[in-house]
Design an enzyme around this catalytic site. Structure first.
Site, PDB file in Angstrom:
ATOM      1  N   ASP A  78      24.708  61.337  42.911  1.00 45.85           N
ATOM      2  CA  ASP A  78      24.052  62.192  43.920  1.00 45.85           C
ATOM      3  C   ASP A  78      24.626  61.996  45.320  1.00 45.85           C
ATOM      4  O   ASP A  78      24.389  62.811  46.212  1.00 45.85           O
ATOM      5  CB  ASP A  78      22.530  62.019  43.919  1.00 45.85           C
ATOM      6  CG  ASP A  78      22.061  60.603  43.699  1.00 45.85           C
ATOM      7  OD1 ASP A  78      22.458  59.999  42.688  1.00 45.85           O
ATOM      8  OD2 ASP A  78      21.306  60.107  44.538  1.00 45.85           O
ATOM      9  N   ASP A 111      21.489  57.897  51.389  1.00 48.26           N
ATOM     10  CA  ASP A 111      20.400  58.875  51.421  1.00 48.26           C
ATOM     11  C   ASP A 111      20.137  59.433  52.812  1.00 48.26           C
ATOM     12  O   ASP A 111      19.396  60.416  52.948  1.00 48.26           O
ATOM     13  CB  ASP A 111      19.120  58.263  50.837  1.00 48.26           C
ATOM     14  CG  ASP A 111      19.222  58.066  49.338  1.00 48.26           C
ATOM     15  OD1 ASP A 111      19.917  58.878  48.690  1.00 48.26           O
ATOM     16  OD2 ASP A 111      18.644  57.091  48.813  1.00 48.26           O
TER      17      ASP A 111
HETATM   18  N1  GLY Z   1      17.939  59.362  43.648  1.00 45.14           N
HETATM   19  C1  GLY Z   1      18.369  60.551  43.068  1.00 45.14           C
HETATM   20  C2  GLY Z   1      17.667  60.935  41.831  1.00 45.14           C
HETATM   21  O1  GLY Z   1      16.709  60.265  41.402  1.00 45.14           O
HETATM   22  O2  GLY Z   1      18.028  61.917  41.269  1.00 45.14           O
END
Ligand code: GLY
Length: 418
Positions: free
Chosen positions: A192, A133
């Site tokens: 992601d 992140d």
């Molecule tokens: N952590 C990415 C999402 O919740 O989409």
């Protein structure tokens, strides 16, 4: 003398016109946002998005007028209070990112100063090596700050963050480890994570260090190999054996179940592969983005309303909640896809992106001035199975909605000037 008087009068009337226009714009921004995104310039004129962008600016300016704690990062709104995160939360960069984009839109020093302050509070996260992140945190804040100001401090921070993200790459399995100590998985990789690669591409272009490009490319390739099903829907998480590099588990914990179609995962995938194509021009990533987009376009419930259910195959569809954050990410991804000349049907993606923006601009999803605190987008779902952030505003929905509107505006301006 007469010439001077004439110039003064002209200047005064020009000033009056500007003041008048500002009042009209402010008025448009302040009233309820019913379809303001698609106000027309004239009977045959193109749609305008400025009134909605001004609405965004009014809401965020109001918040900045009452909130000054620059080490708290607004994330959501729940039970009558704003929920904040600290700098290490994965969503921390989106608030300053929105401020940078508002500054780039209207040049207002209020947004510039606030964007700088909140971004400065994040700079230490550049050295955060404990999560993928770091990409979201630094790219959406410092990354936009660097584009807007060319500030050396932001350049240095961006490069350090890329180094932190790159440190999480291992040749076996050949991709970045998203999280440490997560539910007992050995080497968990999230869909992601793909979006976080953008900071590596940026660092490669700024520094010339090819290693950043190689890592980003390898990760995107691995995601393509292992995160997708045959029908181009997506798993949220793939876990790898650290010695053999083999896949040991696939699952979707924020979706309904392993076999289901979590909408935000699909959105991250389309967004991430489009970005990977933009940066590499490698056709395989575009093909992947298009196939994932086609999977979504085949979903009758998505096509009927353009805001997907939080999980496309949750058992109570069509009586499940819709997730506006997925729609916002998708709007931005479709806008991007529509700009690639290599895409056969660019108009189809542009229209889809436009339809999503239209849907999000309706009062059902777009809050008025005294509603939803300062957040613009309503009705998002963070983690339904975890019973966390269900049917609330989420800062990243605003971030991607604003990004998509700016892309849309850029495309329209470009078309007008051609
Ligand atoms: N952590 C990415 C999402 O919740 O989409």
């Amino acid at each position: 003398m007469r010439a001077k008087l004439f110039t003064d009068t002209l200047k005064k009337s020009r000033d009056l016109i500007w003041v008048g226009m500002a009042v009209i714009l402010l008025h448009a921004g302040c009233r309820n946002t019913r379809d303001v995104v698609f106000e027309h310039a004239g009977p045959a004129g193109p749609p305008r998005v400025d009134s909605l962008l001004n609405h965004f600016a009014v809401k965020y300016a109001e918040f900045l007028g009452s909130f000054t704690d620059t080490v708290q990062f607004p994330r959501s709104f729940d039970q009558d209070r704003i929920v904040f995160t600290t700098s290490s939360g994965w969503t921390s960069g989106f608030f300053p990112g929105i401020l940078w984009n508002l500054y780039r839109y209207n040049g207002d020093a209020l947004f510039l100063n606030a964007a700088r302050s909140w971004t400065h509070s994040l700079l230490t996260e550049s050295d955060n090596v404990s999560t993928h992140d770091v990409g979201f945190i630094i790219n959406s804040s410092v990354g936009l700050g660097y584009i807007a100001t060319d500030d050396k401090i932001f350049r240095e921070s961006l490069l350090r963050a890329a180094e932190s993200l790159a440190s999480r790459y291992h040749d076996q399995p050949g991709c970045i480890k998203s999280l440490d100590d997560f539910n007992g998985y050995a080497y968990p990789v999230l869909i992601d994570n793909l979006v976080n690669l953008e900071i590596l591409f940026r660092a490669w272009k700024i520094s010339g260090n090819e290693a950043y490009y190689q890592i980003a490319y390898a990760h995107a390739l691995k995601t393509m190999e292992n995160h997708l099903r045959k029908d181009f829907s997506v798993y949220q998480l793939v876990d790898y054996d650290t010695e053999s590099g083999a896949v040991v588990f696939r699952g979707t914990f924020q979706g309904y179940d392993t076999a289901s179609n979590w909408s935000r995962g699909q959105a991250w995938g389309i967004y991430g592969f489009s970005m990977a194509f933009r940066e590499t021009r490698d056709r395989i990533f575009l093909d992947q983005a298009e196939r994932m987009a086609e999977f979504l376009l085949k979903n009758p419930y998505f096509m009927d309303g353009y805001v997907p259910f939080w999980d496309m195959t949750a058992p109570k569809v069509p009586h499940e909640l819709r997730d506006a954050s997925s729609a916002a990410i998708l709007a931005s991804a479709f806008m991007e896809l529509s700009t690639f000349p290599e895409v056969e049907d660019q108009a189809k993606y542009f229209k889809t992106g436009e339809n999503i923006l239209k849907a999000l601009s309706k009062p059902q999803y777009c809050s008025g001035v005294n509603e939803n605190e300062f957040f613009v987008v309503k009705h998002c779902v963070g983690n339904y199975p975890g019973n966390s952030e269900v049917d609330v505003p989420l800062i990243y929905a605003d971030y991607y909605f604003l990004e998509a509107l700016l892309k849309y505006r850029g495309i329209l301006n470009h078309q007008e000037n051609e």
